[in-house]
Write a protein that holds these residues in place. Structure first.
Motif, mmCIF file in Angstrom:
data_model
loop_
_atom_site.group_PDB
_atom_site.id
_atom_site.type_symbol
_atom_site.label_atom_id
_atom_site.label_comp_id
_atom_site.label_asym_id
_atom_site.label_seq_id
_atom_site.Cartn_x
_atom_site.Cartn_y
_atom_site.Cartn_z
ATOM 1 N N GLU A 13 9.749 37.621 -13.429
ATOM 2 C CA GLU A 13 8.394 37.964 -12.826
ATOM 3 C C GLU A 13 7.961 39.212 -12.474
ATOM 4 O O GLU A 13 8.731 39.682 -11.519
ATOM 5 C CB GLU A 13 7.981 36.699 -11.823
ATOM 6 C CG GLU A 13 8.732 35.232 -12.114
ATOM 7 C CD GLU A 13 7.792 34.547 -13.499
ATOM 8 O OE1 GLU A 13 6.858 34.893 -13.520
ATOM 9 O OE2 GLU A 13 8.537 33.861 -14.139
ATOM 10 N N ARG A 51 1.329 25.777 -23.769
ATOM 11 C CA ARG A 51 1.378 26.649 -22.821
ATOM 12 C C ARG A 51 0.825 26.228 -21.371
ATOM 13 O O ARG A 51 1.494 26.478 -20.315
ATOM 14 C CB ARG A 51 0.659 28.130 -22.924
ATOM 15 C CG ARG A 51 0.627 29.084 -21.792
ATOM 16 C CD ARG A 51 -0.021 30.337 -21.604
ATOM 17 N NE ARG A 51 -0.165 30.808 -20.853
ATOM 18 C CZ ARG A 51 1.021 32.122 -20.481
ATOM 19 N NH1 ARG A 51 1.635 32.310 -21.165
ATOM 20 N NH2 ARG A 51 0.775 32.847 -19.416
ATOM 21 N N ASN A 71 8.988 25.064 -25.420
ATOM 22 C CA ASN A 71 8.767 26.519 -25.913
ATOM 23 C C ASN A 71 8.902 26.728 -27.445
ATOM 24 O O ASN A 71 8.080 27.517 -27.872
ATOM 25 C CB ASN A 71 9.834 27.200 -24.882
ATOM 26 C CG ASN A 71 8.853 27.675 -23.632
ATOM 27 O OD1 ASN A 71 7.874 28.354 -23.756
ATOM 28 N ND2 ASN A 71 9.473 27.037 -22.623
ATOM 29 N N ARG A 75 6.427 28.135 -30.183
ATOM 30 C CA ARG A 75 7.067 29.307 -30.882
ATOM 31 C C ARG A 75 6.875 29.021 -32.107
ATOM 32 O O ARG A 75 6.429 29.981 -33.117
ATOM 33 C CB ARG A 75 8.537 29.562 -30.641
ATOM 34 C CG ARG A 75 9.205 30.824 -30.887
ATOM 35 C CD ARG A 75 10.362 31.371 -30.101
ATOM 36 N NE ARG A 75 9.955 31.452 -28.771
ATOM 37 C CZ ARG A 75 10.630 31.116 -27.653
ATOM 38 N NH1 ARG A 75 11.582 30.396 -27.980
ATOM 39 N NH2 ARG A 75 10.114 31.126 -26.354
ATOM 40 N N ARG A 97 6.883 38.294 -24.085
ATOM 41 C CA ARG A 97 8.040 36.910 -23.804
ATOM 42 C C ARG A 97 8.379 36.345 -25.383
ATOM 43 O O ARG A 97 7.312 36.369 -26.217
ATOM 44 C CB ARG A 97 7.656 36.075 -22.856
ATOM 45 C CG ARG A 97 7.664 36.392 -21.658
ATOM 46 C CD ARG A 97 7.574 35.271 -20.690
ATOM 47 N NE ARG A 97 7.571 35.538 -19.284
ATOM 48 C CZ ARG A 97 8.457 36.253 -18.449
ATOM 49 N NH1 ARG A 97 9.625 36.061 -19.034
ATOM 50 N NH2 ARG A 97 8.329 36.393 -17.154
ATOM 51 N N THR A 102 13.552 31.836 -23.404
ATOM 52 C CA THR A 102 14.133 30.746 -23.333
ATOM 53 C C THR A 102 15.675 30.858 -23.050
ATOM 54 O O THR A 102 16.154 29.827 -22.203
ATOM 55 C CB THR A 102 13.856 29.741 -24.727
ATOM 56 O OG1 THR A 102 12.670 30.003 -25.017
ATOM 57 C CG2 THR A 102 14.280 28.453 -24.626
ATOM 58 N N TYR A 105 15.630 31.719 -18.980
ATOM 59 C CA TYR A 105 15.019 30.611 -17.909
ATOM 60 C C TYR A 105 15.701 29.266 -18.098
ATOM 61 O O TYR A 105 16.026 28.588 -17.294
ATOM 62 C CB TYR A 105 13.413 30.268 -18.097
ATOM 63 C CG TYR A 105 12.906 31.623 -17.700
ATOM 64 C CD1 TYR A 105 12.690 32.790 -18.116
ATOM 65 C CD2 TYR A 105 12.140 31.491 -16.424
ATOM 66 C CE1 TYR A 105 11.901 34.059 -17.381
ATOM 67 C CE2 TYR A 105 11.455 32.432 -15.853
ATOM 68 C CZ TYR A 105 11.130 33.483 -16.191
ATOM 69 O OH TYR A 105 10.313 34.637 -15.729
ATOM 70 N N GLN A 106 15.851 28.804 -19.529
ATOM 71 C CA GLN A 106 16.382 27.601 -19.557
ATOM 72 C C GLN A 106 17.624 27.438 -20.104
ATOM 73 O O GLN A 106 18.437 26.658 -19.544
ATOM 74 C CB GLN A 106 15.397 26.710 -20.779
ATOM 75 C CG GLN A 106 13.873 26.404 -20.513
ATOM 76 C CD GLN A 106 13.054 27.293 -20.430
ATOM 77 O OE1 GLN A 106 12.960 28.319 -21.139
ATOM 78 N NE2 GLN A 106 12.311 27.285 -19.312
ATOM 79 N N PHE A 156 7.388 28.699 -12.393
ATOM 80 C CA PHE A 156 8.550 29.587 -12.191
ATOM 81 C C PHE A 156 8.651 30.416 -11.086
ATOM 82 O O PHE A 156 9.750 30.611 -10.491
ATOM 83 C CB PHE A 156 8.942 30.333 -13.553
ATOM 84 C CG PHE A 156 8.864 29.085 -14.972
ATOM 85 C CD1 PHE A 156 10.193 28.788 -14.982
ATOM 86 C CD2 PHE A 156 7.748 28.872 -15.554
ATOM 87 C CE1 PHE A 156 10.482 27.940 -16.007
ATOM 88 C CE2 PHE A 156 8.148 28.045 -16.396
ATOM 89 C CZ PHE A 156 9.175 27.518 -16.683
HETATM 90 P P1 TMP Z 1 3.935 34.716 -17.825
HETATM 91 O O1 TMP Z 1 3.131 34.747 -19.115
HETATM 92 O O2 TMP Z 1 3.024 34.965 -16.864
HETATM 93 O O3 TMP Z 1 5.142 35.455 -18.232
HETATM 94 O O4 TMP Z 1 4.668 33.219 -17.776
HETATM 95 C C1 TMP Z 1 5.210 32.362 -18.774
HETATM 96 C C2 TMP Z 1 6.063 31.498 -17.842
HETATM 97 O O5 TMP Z 1 6.944 30.932 -18.797
HETATM 98 C C3 TMP Z 1 7.182 32.505 -17.267
HETATM 99 O O6 TMP Z 1 7.472 32.171 -15.683
HETATM 100 C C4 TMP Z 1 8.472 32.440 -18.145
HETATM 101 C C5 TMP Z 1 8.250 31.010 -18.823
HETATM 102 N N1 TMP Z 1 9.026 30.836 -19.848
HETATM 103 C C6 TMP Z 1 10.009 30.122 -20.110
HETATM 104 O O7 TMP Z 1 10.561 29.727 -19.008
HETATM 105 N N2 TMP Z 1 10.611 29.902 -20.986
HETATM 106 C C7 TMP Z 1 10.119 30.528 -22.579
HETATM 107 O O8 TMP Z 1 10.769 30.257 -23.570
HETATM 108 C C8 TMP Z 1 9.080 31.550 -22.252
HETATM 109 C C9 TMP Z 1 8.278 31.875 -23.591
HETATM 110 C C10 TMP Z 1 8.344 31.606 -20.953
#
Ligand code: TMP
Length: 209
Positions: A13, A51, A71, A75, A97, A102, A105-106, A156
């Protein structure tokens, strides 16, 4: 028609990805290239609906497994509706991103088995992996402070510092696993310093290649 190049921007972030996507798009358009700027999750009408479900609500609204699958559902739509048609008509696609988010984060930070992500990835993404992935690396303390200053804390950003430290390590691990397409960019400097490091990587890897 030469297909366009697919560039993804990744990182924790507050790394400044959106600003850098815009600056790179301007630089490429100044060279006469057609550019499509997009983001994940989202980037197509149905994917944007997903989203909204993914980034709003309580921090523990979804299990990491559900998050990974949602996600990838987004995608799939994004690839079919936006990314592949643009690449096929010669546009360069710059995406804020993509699948490494994925995985980080996951997968690595959220404990979803990488084998599950790899299996879904192979089906959904297939041969449409990025030509270049720019991993904007920033200390989580700095990134989170920037994200909070923007005033748009999402689900997040509400997770603790330990999660974000793990996330930073995860992106660096992915940069090693996918060394052939990933470049780590130091995102602690000024906007100009970051954009010039990005331009170097794009020139070396994609324009001069
Ligand atoms: P952002 O557009 O501000 O970066 O926010 C998208 C949020 O989603 C960010 O915290 C990251 C999260 N994210 C995942 O956890 N997994 C994913 O596959 C993607 C594309 C984003």
């Amino acid at each position: 028609m030469t297909p366009g190049k697919f560039i993804t921007f990744e990182g924790g972030e507050g790394a400044g990805k959106s600003t850098q996507v815009r600056l790179l798009a301007e630089a490429l358009m100044a060279r006469g290239l057609a550019v499509v700027r997009t983001r994940e999750p989202g980037g197509a009408p149905q994917a944007e609906l997903l989203r909204e479900l993914l980034i709003s609500g309580d921090a523990d609204r979804w299990s990491p497994e559900a998050e990974a699958l949602l996600n990838y559902a987004a995608r799939d739509d994004h690839l079919r509706t936006t990314i592949r048609p643009a690449l096929e008509t010669g546009s360069w696609v710059l995406c804020d991103r993509f699948a490494d988010s994925t995985r980080a984060y996951q997968g690595l930070a959220g404990d979803v088995p990488m084998a599950m992500i790899d299996a879904v990835h192979a089906q959904v993404v297939g041969p449409t992996d990025p030509d270049l992935t720019l991993i904007l690396n920033i200390a989580p303390e700095t990134g989170l402070a920037r994200a909070h200053a923007r005033g748009d804390a999402n689900r997040f950003e509400m997770k603790g510092l330990a999660f974000h430290q793990r996330l930073q390590e995860s992106f660096l691990e992915l940069a090693e696993r996918f060394g052939e397409r990933c470049v780590v960019i130091d995102a602690s400097g000024s906007i100009e310093e970051i954009s010039s490091a990005i331009w170097n990587a794009v020139e070396t890897r994609l324009l001069k290649a």
